[in-house]
Design a protein around this motif. Structure first.
Motif, PDB file in Angstrom:
ATOM      1  N   GLU A 193       0.737  -1.289   0.038  1.00 14.79           N
ATOM      2  CA  GLU A 193       0.044  -0.026  -0.077  1.00 14.79           C
ATOM      3  C   GLU A 193       0.887   1.345   0.121  1.00 14.79           C
ATOM      4  N   GLY A 194       0.102   2.365  -0.420  1.00 14.97           N
ATOM      5  CA  GLY A 194       0.890   3.522  -0.580  1.00 14.97           C
ATOM      6  C   GLY A 194       2.096   3.989  -1.648  1.00 14.97           C
ATOM      7  N   LEU A 195       1.757   3.101  -2.686  1.00 15.35           N
ATOM      8  CA  LEU A 195       2.880   3.407  -3.702  1.00 15.35           C
ATOM      9  C   LEU A 195       2.347   4.533  -4.457  1.00 15.35           C
ATOM     10  N   SER A 226      -6.596  -2.473  -5.483  1.00 14.10           N
ATOM     11  CA  SER A 226      -8.026  -2.920  -5.652  1.00 14.10           C
ATOM     12  C   SER A 226      -7.879  -4.626  -5.627  1.00 14.10           C
ATOM     13  N   ASP A 227      -8.694  -4.967  -4.759  1.00 13.09           N
ATOM     14  CA  ASP A 227      -8.526  -6.485  -4.336  1.00 13.09           C
ATOM     15  C   ASP A 227      -7.165  -7.197  -4.440  1.00 13.09           C
TER      16      ASP A 227
END
Length: 89
Positions: free
Chosen positions: A32-34, A79-80
């Motif tokens: 996350e957070g890229l 997303s998923d």
């Protein structure tokens, strides 16, 4: 200076727009957070095209990335569990 792998290898690993999704899946799965950065390769000093995955040429930057090199920066949402490149490339 790049990510720890960039510092270790002595260059910043780039991917083309065609390579970016596979690179994200292979090296940054579910992270996350890229943020996705766009850089114009033409005329970029310190850029070398070198073989990597499957012999494909990848851009490698042999210097510090400068803020002036960046055309744009956009969040790369998950997303998923996979990164959603919709509308980014």
């Amino acid at each position: 200076m790049g990510a720890p792998i960039d510092v270790m290898d002595g260059f910043i690993h780039f991917s083309t727009s065609e390579q970016a999704e596979e690179t994200a899946a292979k090296h940054f799965a579910a992270e996350e957070g890229l943020v996705l950065l766009a850089v114009e390769s033409e005329g970029l000093s310190g850029l070398k095209w070198e073989p990597s995955r499957g012999g494909a040429l990848f851009p490698h930057l042999y210097r510090v990335l400068k803020i002036d090199d960046v055309l744009w920066a956009k969040p790369l949402p998950l997303s998923d569990g996979t990164h959603d490149f919709s509308g980014l490339l």
